[in-house]
Motif scaffolding. Structure first.
Motif, mmCIF file in Angstrom:
data_model
loop_
_atom_site.group_PDB
_atom_site.id
_atom_site.type_symbol
_atom_site.label_atom_id
_atom_site.label_comp_id
_atom_site.label_asym_id
_atom_site.label_seq_id
_atom_site.Cartn_x
_atom_site.Cartn_y
_atom_site.Cartn_z
ATOM 1 N N LEU A 300 2.745 3.841 3.357
ATOM 2 C CA LEU A 300 2.472 4.768 2.237
ATOM 3 C C LEU A 300 1.290 4.889 1.499
ATOM 4 O O LEU A 300 0.879 5.964 0.773
ATOM 5 N N LEU A 301 0.526 3.985 1.588
ATOM 6 C CA LEU A 301 -0.736 3.877 0.871
ATOM 7 C C LEU A 301 -1.852 4.450 1.425
ATOM 8 O O LEU A 301 -2.865 4.399 0.829
ATOM 9 N N ASP A 302 -1.547 4.647 2.751
ATOM 10 C CA ASP A 302 -2.791 4.988 3.620
ATOM 11 C C ASP A 302 -3.001 6.248 3.561
ATOM 12 O O ASP A 302 -2.239 7.115 4.316
ATOM 13 N N LEU A 303 -4.065 7.074 2.749
ATOM 14 C CA LEU A 303 -4.089 8.380 2.647
ATOM 15 C C LEU A 303 -4.726 8.978 3.754
ATOM 16 O O LEU A 303 -4.762 10.348 3.834
ATOM 17 N N ARG A 304 -5.445 8.150 4.768
ATOM 18 C CA ARG A 304 -6.106 8.925 5.695
ATOM 19 C C ARG A 304 -5.319 8.804 7.162
ATOM 20 O O ARG A 304 -5.615 9.140 8.011
ATOM 21 N N ARG A 305 -3.964 8.221 6.948
ATOM 22 C CA ARG A 305 -3.117 8.183 8.132
ATOM 23 C C ARG A 305 -2.728 9.446 8.536
ATOM 24 O O ARG A 305 -2.308 10.414 7.335
ATOM 25 N N GLY A 307 -0.228 12.323 8.998
ATOM 26 C CA GLY A 307 0.851 12.660 8.413
ATOM 27 C C GLY A 307 1.124 12.111 7.127
ATOM 28 O O GLY A 307 2.131 11.570 6.538
ATOM 29 N N ALA A 308 -0.108 11.477 6.336
ATOM 30 C CA ALA A 308 -0.031 10.712 5.238
ATOM 31 C C ALA A 308 0.991 11.570 4.263
ATOM 32 O O ALA A 308 0.652 12.694 4.065
ATOM 33 N N ARG A 309 1.686 10.656 3.585
ATOM 34 C CA ARG A 309 2.372 11.098 2.578
ATOM 35 C C ARG A 309 1.909 11.563 1.364
ATOM 36 O O ARG A 309 1.024 10.511 0.596
ATOM 37 N N SER A 310 2.051 12.482 0.416
ATOM 38 C CA SER A 310 1.543 12.654 -0.780
ATOM 39 C C SER A 310 2.442 11.988 -1.921
ATOM 40 O O SER A 310 3.519 11.295 -1.585
#
Length: 310
Positions: A300-305, A307-310
């Motif tokens: 959930l912390l990986d903003l570059r993943r 389908g990253a979650r907001s």
């Protein structure tokens, strides 16, 4: 990353020639570095933007340069320990770096370290970035546990390793110049989270008949007992299996979080240090990971993943 560590206590005075060192910066940490090298017999040239701060070091045998350029010209090994990356650039703007070995111990980000490495190499210098894992009183003190994370030019690191090990142990973390800063900030971030938990724990007891000094040993031993979880988390992250080695699963942790919040309310303590983490656990649970460990919140912390979650 190598686990091979050369510490101050492992370097004998007769085994290392006292190579001359230039230190840019005479703040608390820079001063500690200068004193450690001087105590080990290294000739040291020091420069500080405010000359008066270097006067005590001059009295102790260091040579004080009038300008940063003069200090850089004095020695091949140049160590910068300044306020921030911009200060490093400003200090070295007029310095001749060709043929110099620049070791930057100024706290910064991985991106800043990579950019500074390219900047230094374009000016003919080899570059090594460092993250100091210590406070000034630990520098130059054998057995203090102080060490510096280094990344960048491996040739520079190996050539000067004995000198670099005088003030603190050395740990090589990779050729990528940004890796020392990355490791440094990752460790400091973990420390910040731990301190947040410690602050919350003391807040819970402070208005009760519980002496902080009586509670402190329990708190320290509990945190020590929980520390090995980092190895479990690392194994789960590398395997991609967040259900491996689970002792207390996510569903249990989320259920227990309600008691943490209720107790804080009863004690008149703000839960603002706890709620961000607890909300992440709840989100991960809602996605169906109740039987897993809590490690999955990394996703959930990986903003570059993708389908990253907001």
């Amino acid at each position: 990353m190598s686990d091979n560590v050369l510490s101050p206590s492992s370097v004998s005075a007769g085994s290392v020639s006292p190579a001359p060192v230039t230190v840019l910066g005479a703040g608390a940490m820079g001063t500690a570095l200068v004193r450690a090298w001087r105590a080990a017999g290294h000739p040291v040239t020091v420069w500080n933007r405010t000359p008066a701060r270097a006067e005590a070091l001059a009295a102790e045998g260091a040579t004080v340069a009038r300008t940063a350029a003069e200090a850089v010209a004095a020695n091949r090994l140049v160590v910068a320990c300044l306020l921030d990356d911009a200060t490093v650039g400003a200090a070295l703007e007029d310095a001749g770096l060709a043929g110099r070995d620049l070791v930057n111990l100024t706290t910064g980000t991985p991106a800043q370290a990579r950019a500074r490495a390219a900047w230094a190499e374009a000016r003919g210098a080899r570059f090594l970035d460092g993250g100091i894992m210590a406070v000034p009183p630990m520098i130059g003190t054998p057995g203090s546990g102080a060490y510096v994370l280094y990344s960048g030019s491996r040739a520079l690191f190996e050539e000067h390793r004995a000198a670099l090990a005088v003030p603190a142990g050395t740990r090589w973390v990779g050729a990528d110049p940004g890796f020392a800063a990355l490791h440094d900030v990752a460790l400091l971030s973990a420390m910040s989270g731990m301190f947040a938990g410690v602050a919350h724990a003391f807040a819970l007891i402070r208005r009760e008949d519980v002496a902080p000094k009586d509670f402190a040993p329990l708190l320290a031993s509990w945190l020590t007992a929980m520390a090995p979880h980092v190895h479990t988390a690392a194994d789960q992250l590398e395997s991609g299996d967040y259900g491996r080695g689970v002792v207390s699963n996510l569903a249990m942790q989320v259920a227990g979080g309600a008691t943490l919040l209720r107790t804080a309310e009863e004690q008149g303590v703000s839960a603002e240090l706890l709620t961000p983490y607890l909300r992440l656990l709840e989100r991960w649970l809602a996605e169906g990971h109740g039987a897993e460990d809590t490690t999955g919140v990394v996703e959930l912390l990986d903003l570059r993943r993708d389908g990253a979650r907001s």
